[in-house]
Design a protein around this motif. Structure first.
Motif, PDB file in Angstrom:
ATOM      1  N   LEU A  12      51.353  58.989  94.367  1.00  0.00           N
ATOM      2  CA  LEU A  12      51.481  58.487  93.209  1.00  0.00           C
ATOM      3  C   LEU A  12      52.052  59.117  92.167  1.00  0.00           C
ATOM      4  O   LEU A  12      52.240  58.673  91.107  1.00  0.00           O
ATOM      5  CB  LEU A  12      50.070  57.713  92.777  1.00  0.00           C
ATOM      6  CG  LEU A  12      49.486  56.678  93.786  1.00  0.00           C
ATOM      7  CD1 LEU A  12      48.046  56.323  93.225  1.00  0.00           C
ATOM      8  CD2 LEU A  12      50.506  55.566  93.642  1.00  0.00           C
ATOM      9  N   SER A  15      57.344  57.952  90.760  1.00  0.00           N
ATOM     10  CA  SER A  15      57.345  56.461  90.468  1.00  0.00           C
ATOM     11  C   SER A  15      58.108  55.607  91.475  1.00  0.00           C
ATOM     12  O   SER A  15      57.682  54.459  91.275  1.00  0.00           O
ATOM     13  CB  SER A  15      57.770  56.143  89.020  1.00  0.00           C
ATOM     14  OG  SER A  15      59.278  56.558  89.313  1.00  0.00           O
ATOM     15  N   TYR A  16      58.504  56.299  92.599  1.00  0.00           N
ATOM     16  CA  TYR A  16      59.288  55.344  93.353  1.00  0.00           C
ATOM     17  C   TYR A  16      59.173  55.961  94.855  1.00  0.00           C
ATOM     18  O   TYR A  16      59.972  56.981  95.097  1.00  0.00           O
ATOM     19  CB  TYR A  16      60.728  55.234  92.978  1.00  0.00           C
ATOM     20  CG  TYR A  16      61.624  54.098  93.451  1.00  0.00           C
ATOM     21  CD1 TYR A  16      62.961  54.279  93.676  1.00  0.00           C
ATOM     22  CD2 TYR A  16      60.935  52.883  93.861  1.00  0.00           C
ATOM     23  CE1 TYR A  16      63.772  53.352  94.323  1.00  0.00           C
ATOM     24  CE2 TYR A  16      61.725  51.893  94.300  1.00  0.00           C
ATOM     25  CZ  TYR A  16      63.092  51.923  94.538  1.00  0.00           C
ATOM     26  OH  TYR A  16      63.827  50.969  95.162  1.00  0.00           O
ATOM     27  N   LEU A 390      56.961  51.166  96.847  1.00  0.00           N
ATOM     28  CA  LEU A 390      56.126  50.899  95.911  1.00  0.00           C
ATOM     29  C   LEU A 390      56.752  51.327  94.491  1.00  0.00           C
ATOM     30  O   LEU A 390      57.210  52.537  94.507  1.00  0.00           O
ATOM     31  CB  LEU A 390      54.847  51.353  96.139  1.00  0.00           C
ATOM     32  CG  LEU A 390      53.641  51.342  95.108  1.00  0.00           C
ATOM     33  CD1 LEU A 390      53.032  49.779  95.310  1.00  0.00           C
ATOM     34  CD2 LEU A 390      52.698  52.283  95.379  1.00  0.00           C
ATOM     35  N   GLU A 392      56.393  52.180  90.576  1.00  0.00           N
ATOM     36  CA  GLU A 392      55.424  52.145  89.373  1.00  0.00           C
ATOM     37  C   GLU A 392      56.162  51.283  88.030  1.00  0.00           C
ATOM     38  O   GLU A 392      57.259  51.825  87.748  1.00  0.00           O
ATOM     39  CB  GLU A 392      54.702  53.113  88.963  1.00  0.00           C
ATOM     40  CG  GLU A 392      53.705  53.202  87.872  1.00  0.00           C
ATOM     41  CD  GLU A 392      52.682  54.146  87.978  1.00  0.00           C
ATOM     42  OE1 GLU A 392      52.708  55.009  88.562  1.00  0.00           O
ATOM     43  OE2 GLU A 392      51.794  53.972  87.212  1.00  0.00           O
ATOM     44  N   LYS A 394      56.157  51.544  84.433  1.00  0.00           N
ATOM     45  CA  LYS A 394      55.479  52.148  83.543  1.00  0.00           C
ATOM     46  C   LYS A 394      55.974  51.817  82.125  1.00  0.00           C
ATOM     47  O   LYS A 394      56.992  51.076  82.005  1.00  0.00           O
ATOM     48  CB  LYS A 394      55.863  53.575  83.671  1.00  0.00           C
ATOM     49  CG  LYS A 394      55.363  54.272  84.823  1.00  0.00           C
ATOM     50  CD  LYS A 394      55.724  55.774  84.918  1.00  0.00           C
ATOM     51  CE  LYS A 394      54.787  56.427  85.957  1.00  0.00           C
ATOM     52  NZ  LYS A 394      55.457  57.959  86.331  1.00  0.00           N
ATOM     53  N   THR A 398      49.216  47.984  80.425  1.00  0.00           N
ATOM     54  CA  THR A 398      48.956  47.529  81.715  1.00  0.00           C
ATOM     55  C   THR A 398      47.743  46.612  81.756  1.00  0.00           C
ATOM     56  O   THR A 398      47.496  45.840  82.738  1.00  0.00           O
ATOM     57  CB  THR A 398      48.872  48.525  82.749  1.00  0.00           C
ATOM     58  OG1 THR A 398      47.950  49.811  82.473  1.00  0.00           O
ATOM     59  CG2 THR A 398      50.225  49.215  83.211  1.00  0.00           C
ATOM     60  N   ASP A 452      43.885  54.931  89.559  1.00  0.00           N
ATOM     61  CA  ASP A 452      44.723  55.917  90.131  1.00  0.00           C
ATOM     62  C   ASP A 452      44.863  56.090  91.829  1.00  0.00           C
ATOM     63  O   ASP A 452      45.826  56.320  92.190  1.00  0.00           O
ATOM     64  CB  ASP A 452      44.064  57.442  89.643  1.00  0.00           C
ATOM     65  CG  ASP A 452      44.282  57.618  87.979  1.00  0.00           C
ATOM     66  OD1 ASP A 452      45.042  56.744  87.813  1.00  0.00           O
ATOM     67  OD2 ASP A 452      43.708  58.537  87.566  1.00  0.00           O
ATOM     68  N   HIS A 457      42.097  47.386  92.761  1.00  0.00           N
ATOM     69  CA  HIS A 457      43.703  46.855  92.557  1.00  0.00           C
ATOM     70  C   HIS A 457      43.505  45.224  92.829  1.00  0.00           C
ATOM     71  O   HIS A 457      42.741  44.885  93.654  1.00  0.00           O
ATOM     72  CB  HIS A 457      44.764  47.593  93.407  1.00  0.00           C
ATOM     73  CG  HIS A 457      44.601  47.381  94.793  1.00  0.00           C
ATOM     74  ND1 HIS A 457      43.858  48.245  95.591  1.00  0.00           N
ATOM     75  CD2 HIS A 457      44.993  46.397  95.788  1.00  0.00           C
ATOM     76  CE1 HIS A 457      43.839  47.578  97.056  1.00  0.00           C
ATOM     77  NE2 HIS A 457      44.627  46.778  96.819  1.00  0.00           N
ATOM     78  N   HIS A 545      47.363  51.047  86.352  1.00  0.00           N
ATOM     79  CA  HIS A 545      48.672  51.157  86.710  1.00  0.00           C
ATOM     80  C   HIS A 545      49.119  49.806  87.364  1.00  0.00           C
ATOM     81  O   HIS A 545      48.403  48.773  87.764  1.00  0.00           O
ATOM     82  CB  HIS A 545      48.959  52.202  87.943  1.00  0.00           C
ATOM     83  CG  HIS A 545      48.352  53.582  87.498  1.00  0.00           C
ATOM     84  ND1 HIS A 545      49.107  54.352  87.006  1.00  0.00           N
ATOM     85  CD2 HIS A 545      47.108  54.187  87.823  1.00  0.00           C
ATOM     86  CE1 HIS A 545      48.456  55.539  86.992  1.00  0.00           C
ATOM     87  NE2 HIS A 545      47.193  55.272  87.285  1.00  0.00           N
ATOM     88  N   TYR A 547      52.528  48.009  89.686  1.00  0.00           N
ATOM     89  CA  TYR A 547      53.759  48.420  90.620  1.00  0.00           C
ATOM     90  C   TYR A 547      54.361  47.023  91.034  1.00  0.00           C
ATOM     91  O   TYR A 547      53.667  46.002  91.198  1.00  0.00           O
ATOM     92  CB  TYR A 547      52.990  48.862  91.879  1.00  0.00           C
ATOM     93  CG  TYR A 547      52.165  50.187  91.703  1.00  0.00           C
ATOM     94  CD1 TYR A 547      52.866  51.535  91.812  1.00  0.00           C
ATOM     95  CD2 TYR A 547      50.859  50.037  91.622  1.00  0.00           C
ATOM     96  CE1 TYR A 547      51.879  52.740  91.473  1.00  0.00           C
ATOM     97  CE2 TYR A 547      49.993  51.240  91.224  1.00  0.00           C
ATOM     98  CZ  TYR A 547      50.442  52.498  91.280  1.00  0.00           C
ATOM     99  OH  TYR A 547      49.917  53.450  90.891  1.00  0.00           O
TER     100      TYR A 547
END
Ligand code: DQQ
Length: 572
Positions: A12, A15-16, A390, A392, A394, A398, A452, A457, A545, A547
């Motif tokens: 994590l 970001s990609y 995935l 993220e 940002k 959120t 995190d 989720h 977070h 995604y």
């Protein structure tokens, strides 16, 4: 379907990232190793979904627009946060988003409502006379219909309401009628004979029915010898709603005005903890509703929302010429949690509702006014999500956000075959075809309110299937890992919609995240899923977070992704 994608192993820090890792779904089943903080936290109160300052609420009642003001009444317990002592709470607004609470509108003070002032509707008669008809429970728990009128029509907020002298105006009598299953009158509509009509939810000879009543003056009512519609596929219907729609036209219709040629009618009823509807024709001569198709298995009836959304009521908004629907969303924690919190129940965002151009399916979209709360837009174009990717999102709050994303399929060749038996229990299929279970096309979608390490989720995702005639899209809102708390209700909600992928390869998702509310609109509002979640991450550090992901073998493009933080609305 192959299994894959254990969330907790994701890297994590980038970001990609890719997560081409193989494992089973059981990796989601985390033990409760943490000390879980108390549910009594302001962080679970919604910032822009309607709720009063405290106590229990349920059904929206008598929504209307009158003299520049929107009125929202609601089933309210003034004494606590569990259902009971029900009266009508009342809030007013100029924009459907910011609300001012005013005095309760209807209290329990006559024999025909002494045990509860239950659900009902508002109608504006003679051009400018608001009138409310609602169900009262008497001390024998019989259900009767009563009338209230504003004390002073020139008070812009219509703060005080007076009971009609001839209450109850409708008694629970008549052949086949169960006196304790007779409630929730609709908004009135006027027929070609100049008489008012209402429908009342009932159980007639053991079956679900919308009973029809007629009146000249809205005060004296006679039961029509046949129901507006009834069905032996179910028992009691609560909260019926009846309205007209024009296929392909997002403008609303006033049922009491002249209905244009080509219009269809919709009968909505609440049962089995969800709101279902039928589209059909209202035969004015016979005063009956005839659905276009009659389905004996009520699991196949169309649904307004596939999640936590009940007792909805719509109204014609004469200010903007649209029809708006409101629904109640209950808590999914325990009753003792609600007592500890001191509040329970919210209303979904008011939605514009209209009929698709095929005349088959209702579409819904949050009222445009909600966009006034958007701030700090972030946007991404031209993302590509390969299997296991995935991304993220940002830069937004959120826990209080509005996210709109288009997923574009690079190919439709790999769609898995559709099995019509899934339609009988879509939640079961969403459990089997979860966000980590690889398919030909999908799952792809959003993961929101994630901790995190992904222990918590909520995944909102799509999957594409090929049926004999067309493509069927599955949309799920999977709450199974939404919270580390025990005792929460955490289903995997789901619904299917048909989609012409030969014509259009983009499937849109809009998700409104509002702390303990996750409200999603798939395929431009073809499937809506309202959900409640209580992630610990929201309370402990607030740093959840969000995604976009793809776990299907077909690459999915994201031509456009926009997200906003949402300001707090006034609803205190
Ligand atoms: N809630 C009301 C009833 C209605 C039910 C009572 C639906 O009038 O049938 O609070 O949630």
């Amino acid at each position: 379907m192959a299994q894959g994608w254990p969330f907790f192993l994701l890297v994590l820090f980038s970001s990609y990232v890719s997560n081409h890792l193989v494992n089973g779904e059981r990796v989601f089943l985390f033990p409760q190793s943490h000390k879980v903080s108390s549910i009594v936290s302001k962080r679970y109160r919604t910032a822009y979904h309607f709720q009063p300052p405290k106590n229990w609420i349920n059904d929206p009642n008598g929504p209307m627009y009158y003299n520049g003001i929107y009125h929202e009444f609601y089933q309210y317990n003034p004494n606590g946060s569990l259902w009971g002592n029900i009266i009508w709470g009342h809030s007013v607004s100029t924009d459907l988003i910011n609300w001012i609470p005013v005095e309760p509108a209807i209290e329990r003070d006559i024999p025909s409502d002494i045990n509860g002032c239950w659900t009902g509707s508002a109608t504006i008669i003679s051009g400018d006379q608001p009138i409310i008809i609602y169900t009262g429970a008497d001390k024998e728990n019989r259900q009767l219909q009563n009338i209230v009128l504003p004390k002073n029509k020139s008070d812009p907020y219509l703060r005080e309401w007076t009971k009609a002298g001839n209450n109850p105006v409708i008694q629970p009598v008549g052949p086949g009628l169960n006196a304790s299953q007779f409630r929730d009158p609709t908004t009135g509509w006027i027929g070609p004979d100049g008489l008012w009509r209402i429908a009342v939810g009932a159980e007639l000879n053991g079956y679900g029915a919308a009973l029809l009543y007629k009146s000249q003056d809205f005060l004296n009512w006679t039961r029509v010898d046949h129901p507006l519609y009834s069905s032996n596929a179910s028992s009691m219907w609560e909260c019926p709603d009846f309205f007209a729609v024009l296929p392909g036209n997002s403008g609303g219709l006033d049922l009491s005005a002249e209905i244009p040629n080509g219009a269809k009618h919709v009968l909505k009823m609440s049962l089995d903890s969800c709101d279902k509807y039928m589209i059909g024709v209202y035969d004015l001569k016979r005063d009956t509703f005839m659905p276009d198709s009659v389905l004996d298995d009520r699991r196949l009836w169309s649904r307004i929302d596939h999640g936590n959304f009940y007792a909805s009521k719509s109204f014609f908004d004469s200010k903007k010429g649209r029809r708006i629907i409101w629904g109640w969303t209950n808590e999914t924690d325990s009753s003792s949690d609600d007592v500890a919190k001191g509040w329970a129940g919210i209303h979904a965002i008011p939605r514009t509702i209209w009929l698709d151009s095929y005349g088959k399916q209702l579409l819904q979209w949050p009222v445009e006014e909600i966009e006034s709360l958007r701030r700090n837009e972030i946007s991404h174009q031209g993302l590509e999500l390969k299997k296991g990717d995935l991304f993220e999102i940002k830069g937004t709050d959120t826990s209080q956000a509005d996210v709109e994303v288009d997923f574009e399929l690079t190919s439709i060749d790999n769609a898995d075959p559709f099995d019509p038996s899934w339609l009988l229990d879509v939640e079961k299929h969403c459990r089997e075809a979860g966000a980590s279970v690889q398919g030909g096309i999908g799952p792809f979608g959003l993961v929101v309110l994630a901790s995190d390490n992904m222990e918590e989720h909520t995944a909102v995702h799509f999957r594409v299937y090929k049926s004999q005639q067309s493509y069927m899209i599955l949309m799920c809102s999977d709450l199974r890992w939404s919270s580390l708390r025990s005792g929460m209700y955490t289903p995997a909600y789901g619904g299917f919609f048909e989609f012409d992928l030969q014509k259009e390869r983009k499937i849109s998702l809009r998700t409104l995240i509002d702390r303990s509310a996750v409200e999603s609109f798939g395929g431009g509002g073809r499937v809506c899923i309202m959900a409640r979640v209580y992630p610990v991450v929201l309370v402990d550090d607030g740093g959840a977070h969000m995604y976009a992901f793809n776990n299907g073998s077909t690459t999915v493009r994201v031509p456009q992704l926009r997200a906003w933080s949402m300001s707090r609305a006034e609803h205190k």
